[in-house]
Design a protein around this motif. Structure first.
Motif, short mmCIF file in Angstrom:
data_model
loop_
_atom_site.label_atom_id
_atom_site.label_comp_id
_atom_site.label_asym_id
_atom_site.label_seq_id
_atom_site.Cartn_x
_atom_site.Cartn_y
_atom_site.Cartn_z
N ALA A 94 -42.49 19.26 -27.03
CA ALA A 94 -42.51 19.35 -25.56
C ALA A 94 -42.00 18.06 -24.95
O ALA A 94 -41.92 17.01 -25.63
CB ALA A 94 -43.91 19.65 -25.05
N PHE A 95 -41.64 18.14 -23.66
CA PHE A 95 -41.26 16.96 -22.87
C PHE A 95 -42.14 16.94 -21.63
O PHE A 95 -42.20 17.94 -20.89
CB PHE A 95 -39.79 17.01 -22.48
N VAL A 96 -42.82 15.83 -21.39
CA VAL A 96 -43.77 15.74 -20.28
C VAL A 96 -43.58 14.42 -19.56
O VAL A 96 -43.04 13.46 -20.12
CB VAL A 96 -45.23 15.86 -20.78
N PRO A 97 -44.03 14.30 -18.30
CA PRO A 97 -44.02 13.00 -17.61
C PRO A 97 -44.90 12.00 -18.35
O PRO A 97 -45.94 12.36 -18.91
CB PRO A 97 -44.58 13.33 -16.22
N LEU A 126 -30.25 12.09 -27.65
CA LEU A 126 -31.68 12.19 -27.35
C LEU A 126 -32.14 11.04 -26.48
O LEU A 126 -32.91 11.23 -25.53
CB LEU A 126 -32.48 12.24 -28.65
N ARG A 127 -31.67 9.84 -26.78
CA ARG A 127 -32.06 8.66 -25.99
C ARG A 127 -31.64 8.81 -24.54
O ARG A 127 -32.44 8.58 -23.62
CB ARG A 127 -31.43 7.41 -26.61
N GLU A 128 -30.40 9.20 -24.29
CA GLU A 128 -29.92 9.32 -22.92
C GLU A 128 -30.58 10.49 -22.20
O GLU A 128 -30.81 10.43 -20.98
CB GLU A 128 -28.40 9.49 -22.92
N ALA A 129 -30.90 11.56 -22.93
CA ALA A 129 -31.60 12.69 -22.31
C ALA A 129 -33.00 12.28 -21.86
O ALA A 129 -33.46 12.67 -20.78
CB ALA A 129 -31.68 13.86 -23.29
N LEU A 130 -33.67 11.48 -22.67
CA LEU A 130 -35.00 10.98 -22.29
C LEU A 130 -34.90 10.08 -21.07
O LEU A 130 -35.73 10.13 -20.17
CB LEU A 130 -35.64 10.24 -23.46
N LYS A 131 -33.88 9.22 -21.05
CA LYS A 131 -33.71 8.31 -19.91
C LYS A 131 -33.49 9.10 -18.62
O LYS A 131 -34.11 8.82 -17.59
CB LYS A 131 -32.51 7.39 -20.15
N ARG A 132 -32.59 10.08 -18.67
CA ARG A 132 -32.24 10.80 -17.45
C ARG A 132 -33.37 11.67 -16.96
O ARG A 132 -33.59 11.81 -15.75
CB ARG A 132 -30.98 11.65 -17.68
N SER A 133 -34.13 12.25 -17.87
CA SER A 133 -35.24 13.12 -17.46
C SER A 133 -36.46 12.34 -17.00
O SER A 133 -37.33 12.88 -16.34
CB SER A 133 -35.64 14.01 -18.64
N ARG A 134 -36.51 11.05 -17.36
CA ARG A 134 -37.68 10.21 -17.06
C ARG A 134 -38.96 10.82 -17.62
O ARG A 134 -40.03 10.74 -17.03
CB ARG A 134 -37.82 9.97 -15.56
N LYS A 135 -38.81 11.44 -18.77
CA LYS A 135 -39.95 12.03 -19.46
C LYS A 135 -40.09 11.44 -20.85
O LYS A 135 -39.23 10.68 -21.31
CB LYS A 135 -39.79 13.56 -19.54
N VAL A 136 -41.18 11.77 -21.50
CA VAL A 136 -41.39 11.38 -22.89
C VAL A 136 -41.49 12.66 -23.72
O VAL A 136 -41.84 13.72 -23.21
CB VAL A 136 -42.66 10.53 -23.07
#
Length: 349
Positions: A94-97, A126-136
């Motif tokens: 999952a990806f969450v705030p 994956l790194r850039e997707a995490l950055k842009r979504s501001r999620k973990v």
């Protein structure tokens, strides 16, 4: 840095070969156990209870102790055939705030490195997707014989894996909070707020382990045959009987230790809807004209750091009095005239 685990990150149908590297290290000073009479090392030997003899590491295996004391042998082959998809995979579920993660769950941290050139592209994705979504990313993985919960986040250009405790491993804080009825007055909260603002912020990079440094000094002195440095006598603070007096004294001492820079003010809680104003904007000198006209204001500036101890005491008394009267006056949001007059006084000065 040496990797401690090799595997892959499973991101949907994308597989990223990675290596885990410890992100933290301990600088604690370690000691050996010795015989106090002759400094001989104290060592532990592994002895079989049934045979009453010392055994080597190659003779030692694993077993689970049942409720009746029976030992159930578990081999490495048994562990390697566990039906776990996370045996060699960090499986993102999952990806969450980030604020959804309770800091109580945070455990060890690891840097995730791409294993080879082919892993660079999906790793960067994956790194850039995490950055842009501001999620973990929340993931499951197996490490050191057990399945774990983890959180992936970006630090600079690196993906970091934080081990997380399972939710049922965090104990409920039952019986920890005070079980007596306590009333906190607005004046006490105002002073606590002023103390927090006066102490301000700190750069964590400036903090260091003073206990370890003092311990290293003692070790160095004893190694050189010198007398270890003595600890300074602790200050006799006495018992705190008056909370208000203790808070006022703390605010004064915090201001003095910072040379009067960035002084905070005691504010009325009823005016918390307005933006905070620092002492730099409301000094005694710049508000002289507004004070002469007796403009209604629940906040009063403190004395300058350069004044003597008597002036500081008088300022603390006037601050305490103005705080108690502030509740009967209008909210701090209606202070525009006072600010304008203060601005005029500053220009004229």
């Amino acid at each position: 840095m040496r990797s401690i685990w090799n595997g892959a990150i499973s991101f949907g149908l994308v597989s990223i070969p990675i290596k885990l590297v410890n992100a933290t290290e301990s600088h604690a000073v370690s000691f050996r156990q010795v015989h106090s009479e002759d400094n001989g090392r104290i060592r532990y030997r592994k002895v079989c209870e049934l045979e009453d003899r010392e055994v080597t590491q190659s003779e030692i295996g694993k077993a689970y102790e049942g409720a009746d004391g029976e030992m159930i042998p578990i081999t490495e082959d048994d562990l390697s055939h566990l039906p776990l998809p996370t045996a060699r995979t960090i499986e993102i579920v999952a990806f969450v705030p980030a604020e959804r993660i309770d800091p109580l769950q945070m455990d060890a941290a690891y840097y995730i490195a791409a294993a080879g050139a082919p892993a660079a592209k999906p790793y960067t994705l994956l790194r850039e997707a995490l950055k842009r979504s501001r999620k973990v990313a929340i993931a499951k993985f197996a490490l050191r014989g057990r399945e774990r919960l983890g959180m992936l986040r970006v630090v600079g250009d690196v993906i970091v894996l934080h081990g997380l405790l399972w939710p049922d491993e965090v104990r409920a804080p039952e019986g920890v909070a005070p079980d007596v009825d306590v009333t906190v007055r607005d004046q006490e909260l105002d002073l606590a707020d002023a103390l927090m603002d006066t102490l301000g912020e700190v750069d964590l990079a400036d903090l260091h382990d003073e206990y370890r440094e003092a311990l290293e000094e003692v070790i160095a002195a004893k190694a050189a045959g010198e007398t270890p440095p003595e600890a300074p006598a602790p200050a006799d603070g006495g018992k705190v009987l008056d909370l208000m007096a203790a808070l006022e004294k703390s605010v004064r001492e915090a201001r003095e230790s910072r040379g009067g820079e960035g002084e905070a003010e005691v504010r009325n809680l009823h005016g918390r809807g307005t933006p905070k104003e620092t002492g730099a904007k409301k000094s005694t000198a710049t508000t002289g004209k507004a004070a002469a006209k007796k403009t209604a204001s629940p906040r009063k500036s403190t004395s300058k750091a350069g004044e003597g101890a008597g002036a500081r005491k008088q300022a603390a008394k006037s601050t305490s009095k103005s705080t108690s009267k502030a509740a009967a006056k209008k909210p701090a949001a209606k202070k525009a005239p006072a600010k304008k007059s203060a601005a005029k006084g500053k220009r004229s000065a």
